[in-house]
Design a protein around this motif. Structure first.
Motif, PDB file in Angstrom:
ATOM      1  N   ILE A 115     -60.026 -31.885 -44.207  1.00 18.38           N
ATOM      2  CA  ILE A 115     -60.364 -31.944 -42.881  1.00 18.38           C
ATOM      3  C   ILE A 115     -59.304 -31.871 -41.732  1.00 18.38           C
ATOM      4  CG2 ILE A 115     -61.976 -33.274 -41.147  1.00 18.38           C
ATOM      5  CD1 ILE A 115     -62.776 -33.994 -44.735  1.00 18.38           C
ATOM      6  N   HIS A 116     -59.336 -30.970 -40.894  1.00 23.03           N
ATOM      7  CA  HIS A 116     -58.075 -30.886 -39.934  1.00 23.03           C
ATOM      8  C   HIS A 116     -58.722 -31.486 -38.622  1.00 23.03           C
ATOM      9  CE1 HIS A 116     -55.673 -27.677 -41.759  1.00 23.03           C
ATOM     10  NE2 HIS A 116     -56.816 -27.664 -42.739  1.00 23.03           N
ATOM     11  N   VAL A 117     -57.708 -32.829 -38.368  1.00 26.72           N
ATOM     12  CA  VAL A 117     -58.061 -33.678 -37.181  1.00 26.72           C
ATOM     13  C   VAL A 117     -57.112 -33.562 -35.990  1.00 26.72           C
ATOM     14  CG1 VAL A 117     -58.659 -35.877 -36.526  1.00 26.72           C
ATOM     15  CG2 VAL A 117     -59.381 -34.976 -38.726  1.00 26.72           C
ATOM     16  N   VAL A 118     -57.543 -33.320 -34.969  1.00 25.56           N
ATOM     17  CA  VAL A 118     -56.685 -33.510 -33.683  1.00 25.56           C
ATOM     18  C   VAL A 118     -57.281 -34.772 -32.775  1.00 25.56           C
ATOM     19  CG1 VAL A 118     -55.628 -31.177 -33.841  1.00 25.56           C
ATOM     20  CG2 VAL A 118     -57.777 -31.741 -32.640  1.00 25.56           C
ATOM     21  N   ARG A 119     -56.427 -35.486 -32.039  1.00 25.49           N
ATOM     22  CA  ARG A 119     -56.810 -36.376 -31.176  1.00 25.49           C
ATOM     23  C   ARG A 119     -57.510 -36.047 -29.954  1.00 25.49           C
ATOM     24  NH1 ARG A 119     -51.105 -38.806 -31.227  1.00 25.49           N
ATOM     25  NH2 ARG A 119     -50.700 -36.510 -30.724  1.00 25.49           N
ATOM     26  N   SER A 120     -57.448 -34.568 -29.631  1.00 22.37           N
ATOM     27  CA  SER A 120     -58.029 -34.294 -28.328  1.00 22.37           C
ATOM     28  C   SER A 120     -58.046 -32.799 -28.565  1.00 22.37           C
ATOM     29  CB  SER A 120     -57.210 -34.495 -27.161  1.00 22.37           C
ATOM     30  OG  SER A 120     -57.407 -33.816 -26.098  1.00 22.37           O
ATOM     31  N   ILE A 121     -59.094 -32.205 -27.558  1.00 21.13           N
ATOM     32  CA  ILE A 121     -58.923 -30.790 -27.669  1.00 21.13           C
ATOM     33  C   ILE A 121     -57.793 -30.222 -27.074  1.00 21.13           C
ATOM     34  CG2 ILE A 121     -60.261 -30.636 -25.557  1.00 21.13           C
ATOM     35  CD1 ILE A 121     -60.794 -28.326 -28.235  1.00 21.13           C
ATOM     36  N   LYS A 122     -57.031 -30.938 -26.277  1.00 23.49           N
ATOM     37  CA  LYS A 122     -56.114 -30.309 -25.537  1.00 23.49           C
ATOM     38  C   LYS A 122     -54.962 -29.814 -26.571  1.00 23.49           C
ATOM     39  CE  LYS A 122     -56.433 -32.754 -21.339  1.00 23.49           C
ATOM     40  NZ  LYS A 122     -56.464 -33.934 -20.653  1.00 23.49           N
ATOM     41  N   ALA A 164     -79.037 -34.416 -22.152  1.00 26.83           N
ATOM     42  CA  ALA A 164     -79.941 -35.545 -22.570  1.00 26.83           C
ATOM     43  C   ALA A 164     -79.109 -36.880 -22.373  1.00 26.83           C
ATOM     44  CB  ALA A 164     -79.969 -35.508 -24.090  1.00 26.83           C
ATOM     45  N   HIS A 165     -77.699 -36.858 -22.330  1.00 33.14           N
ATOM     46  CA  HIS A 165     -76.791 -38.046 -21.983  1.00 33.14           C
ATOM     47  C   HIS A 165     -75.700 -37.974 -21.035  1.00 33.14           C
ATOM     48  CE1 HIS A 165     -79.044 -39.620 -25.557  1.00 33.14           C
ATOM     49  NE2 HIS A 165     -78.822 -38.340 -26.220  1.00 33.14           N
ATOM     50  N   PRO A 166     -76.070 -37.533 -19.847  1.00 33.10           N
ATOM     51  CA  PRO A 166     -75.196 -37.169 -19.037  1.00 33.10           C
ATOM     52  C   PRO A 166     -74.074 -38.119 -18.634  1.00 33.10           C
ATOM     53  CG  PRO A 166     -77.349 -37.491 -17.831  1.00 33.10           C
ATOM     54  CD  PRO A 166     -77.668 -37.317 -19.219  1.00 33.10           C
ATOM     55  N   ASP A 167     -74.515 -39.568 -18.926  1.00 32.08           N
ATOM     56  CA  ASP A 167     -73.543 -40.654 -18.689  1.00 32.08           C
ATOM     57  C   ASP A 167     -72.574 -41.089 -19.829  1.00 32.08           C
ATOM     58  OD1 ASP A 167     -74.506 -40.851 -16.107  1.00 32.08           O
ATOM     59  OD2 ASP A 167     -75.991 -42.295 -16.734  1.00 32.08           O
ATOM     60  N   LEU A 168     -72.794 -40.435 -21.091  1.00 31.80           N
ATOM     61  CA  LEU A 168     -72.204 -40.609 -22.045  1.00 31.80           C
ATOM     62  C   LEU A 168     -70.882 -39.841 -22.716  1.00 31.80           C
ATOM     63  CD1 LEU A 168     -75.020 -41.772 -24.389  1.00 31.80           C
ATOM     64  CD2 LEU A 168     -73.409 -43.316 -23.000  1.00 31.80           C
ATOM     65  N   PRO A 169     -69.733 -40.309 -22.404  1.00 27.12           N
ATOM     66  CA  PRO A 169     -68.764 -39.434 -22.821  1.00 27.12           C
ATOM     67  C   PRO A 169     -68.678 -38.907 -24.460  1.00 27.12           C
ATOM     68  CG  PRO A 169     -67.827 -41.499 -21.871  1.00 27.12           C
ATOM     69  CD  PRO A 169     -69.250 -41.603 -22.029  1.00 27.12           C
ATOM     70  N   VAL A 170     -68.221 -38.021 -24.833  1.00 28.27           N
ATOM     71  CA  VAL A 170     -68.403 -37.482 -26.092  1.00 28.27           C
ATOM     72  C   VAL A 170     -66.889 -37.905 -26.788  1.00 28.27           C
ATOM     73  CG1 VAL A 170     -68.292 -35.699 -27.931  1.00 28.27           C
ATOM     74  CG2 VAL A 170     -69.713 -35.475 -25.281  1.00 28.27           C
ATOM     75  N   LYS A 171     -66.853 -38.896 -27.951  1.00 27.84           N
ATOM     76  CA  LYS A 171     -65.980 -39.290 -28.648  1.00 27.84           C
ATOM     77  C   LYS A 171     -65.338 -38.590 -29.608  1.00 27.84           C
ATOM     78  CE  LYS A 171     -66.818 -43.221 -30.659  1.00 27.84           C
ATOM     79  NZ  LYS A 171     -67.009 -44.581 -30.999  1.00 27.84           N
ATOM     80  N   MET A 196     -61.668 -36.224 -26.702  1.00 26.36           N
ATOM     81  CA  MET A 196     -62.510 -36.073 -27.863  1.00 26.36           C
ATOM     82  C   MET A 196     -61.850 -35.660 -29.154  1.00 26.36           C
ATOM     83  SD  MET A 196     -65.219 -32.879 -27.947  1.00 26.36           S
ATOM     84  CE  MET A 196     -65.517 -32.999 -26.103  1.00 26.36           C
ATOM     85  N   ARG A 197     -61.925 -36.535 -30.267  1.00 23.31           N
ATOM     86  CA  ARG A 197     -61.276 -35.987 -31.304  1.00 23.31           C
ATOM     87  C   ARG A 197     -62.115 -35.025 -32.084  1.00 23.31           C
ATOM     88  NH1 ARG A 197     -58.072 -39.626 -34.522  1.00 23.31           N
ATOM     89  NH2 ARG A 197     -58.626 -39.509 -36.693  1.00 23.31           N
ATOM     90  N   VAL A 198     -61.300 -34.200 -32.568  1.00 18.87           N
ATOM     91  CA  VAL A 198     -62.010 -32.993 -33.227  1.00 18.87           C
ATOM     92  C   VAL A 198     -61.661 -33.068 -34.768  1.00 18.87           C
ATOM     93  CG1 VAL A 198     -61.921 -30.335 -33.028  1.00 18.87           C
ATOM     94  CG2 VAL A 198     -61.714 -31.704 -31.336  1.00 18.87           C
ATOM     95  N   LEU A 199     -62.748 -32.874 -35.520  1.00 16.96           N
ATOM     96  CA  LEU A 199     -62.654 -32.849 -37.055  1.00 16.96           C
ATOM     97  C   LEU A 199     -63.378 -31.637 -37.513  1.00 16.96           C
ATOM     98  CD1 LEU A 199     -63.909 -35.998 -36.318  1.00 16.96           C
ATOM     99  CD2 LEU A 199     -63.385 -36.314 -38.549  1.00 16.96           C
ATOM    100  N   LEU A 200     -62.271 -30.754 -38.156  1.00 22.14           N
ATOM    101  CA  LEU A 200     -62.767 -29.399 -38.588  1.00 22.14           C
ATOM    102  C   LEU A 200     -62.781 -29.372 -40.137  1.00 22.14           C
ATOM    103  CD1 LEU A 200     -60.094 -27.539 -36.320  1.00 22.14           C
ATOM    104  CD2 LEU A 200     -62.420 -27.819 -35.687  1.00 22.14           C
ATOM    105  N   TYR A 201     -63.937 -29.210 -40.627  1.00 20.83           N
ATOM    106  CA  TYR A 201     -64.216 -29.397 -42.000  1.00 20.83           C
ATOM    107  C   TYR A 201     -64.112 -28.255 -42.738  1.00 20.83           C
ATOM    108  CZ  TYR A 201     -66.743 -29.992 -46.205  1.00 20.83           C
ATOM    109  OH  TYR A 201     -66.976 -30.119 -47.840  1.00 20.83           O
ATOM    110  N   GLY A 202     -63.445 -28.465 -43.881  1.00 27.03           N
ATOM    111  CA  GLY A 202     -63.099 -27.348 -45.049  1.00 27.03           C
ATOM    112  C   GLY A 202     -63.258 -28.133 -46.239  1.00 27.03           C
ATOM    113  N   THR A 203     -63.519 -27.495 -47.353  1.00 31.01           N
ATOM    114  CA  THR A 203     -63.744 -28.305 -48.505  1.00 31.01           C
ATOM    115  C   THR A 203     -62.311 -28.694 -49.039  1.00 31.01           C
ATOM    116  OG1 THR A 203     -63.758 -26.077 -49.646  1.00 31.01           O
ATOM    117  CG2 THR A 203     -65.953 -27.216 -49.335  1.00 31.01           C
ATOM    118  N   ASN A 204     -61.212 -27.794 -48.654  1.00 32.37           N
ATOM    119  CA  ASN A 204     -59.777 -28.374 -49.033  1.00 32.37           C
ATOM    120  C   ASN A 204     -59.334 -29.414 -48.168  1.00 32.37           C
ATOM    121  OD1 ASN A 204     -59.695 -26.269 -51.037  1.00 32.37           O
ATOM    122  ND2 ASN A 204     -58.626 -24.772 -49.552  1.00 32.37           N
TER     123      ASN A 204
END
Ligand code: THU
Length: 160
Positions: free
Chosen positions: A139-146, A84-91, A129-137
């Protein structure tokens, strides 16, 4: 023999420590779990992407009686966004899981196949791409999928 270490940085936040923009993304991932089609696993996964124009694209896991044909929430969202948005990076991407009537206390890490697809999206736009992994305890966050896929196979790997 040569030896090296690969380090990943993971930060664990409580919901009230996230920015309003990130809270909104996590909320969208949580809501997306409810659109999951998962009669076989009863494990509802939701993913929400923030694109660079600020818009949000969501996805959920879609299963099939022929089990391997199902698709994870992350790839459902990513492939749709890229269409749908081929020109837009995923932040950023937020991921949540719901089963047995509740959201999971621990963050659910994306499967290996989804990590590889997330890597391609980062690589395609040359945008982390920042990755936010939700858990009720927390939210684990990494700055990149790398940080979740430290030794990467990308298109460039075939040219060396
Ligand atoms: N699932 C996802 O949607 N994302 C993941 O990263 C892990 C697994 C889905 C696939 C399947 O529908 C269900 O969860 C159980 O594996």
């Amino acid at each position: 023999m040569e030896k090296y270490e690969i380090k990943s940085e993971v930060c664990v936040y409580q919901e009230n420590e996230l920015s309003p923009e990130e809270r909104e993304l996590v909320e969208a991932a949580k809501q997306a779990t409810q659109q999951s089609y998962s009669p076989y696993s009863d494990f509802k996964v939701g993913a929400a992407l923030r694109l660079t124009d600020g818009s949000i694209v969501t996805g959920s896991n879609q299963e099939n009686a022929s089990y391997p044909l199902g698709l994870c929430a992350e790839r459902t969202a990513l492939f749709h966004a890229q269409h749908a948005h081929p020109d837009l990076p995923v932040k950023a991407i937020a991921i949540a899981a719901f089963a047995n009537g509740h959201f999971y206390p621990d963050a659910i890490p994306p499967c290996g196949a989804c990590r590889q697809v997330m890597l391609e999206v980062e690589d395609r736009y040359d945008h982390p791409m920042r990755v936010l992994l939700y858990g009720t305890n927390g939210i684990h966050v990494v700055r990149s999928i790398k940080d979740l896929l430290p030794f990467q196979f990308v298109g460039e790997s075939m040219k060396k």
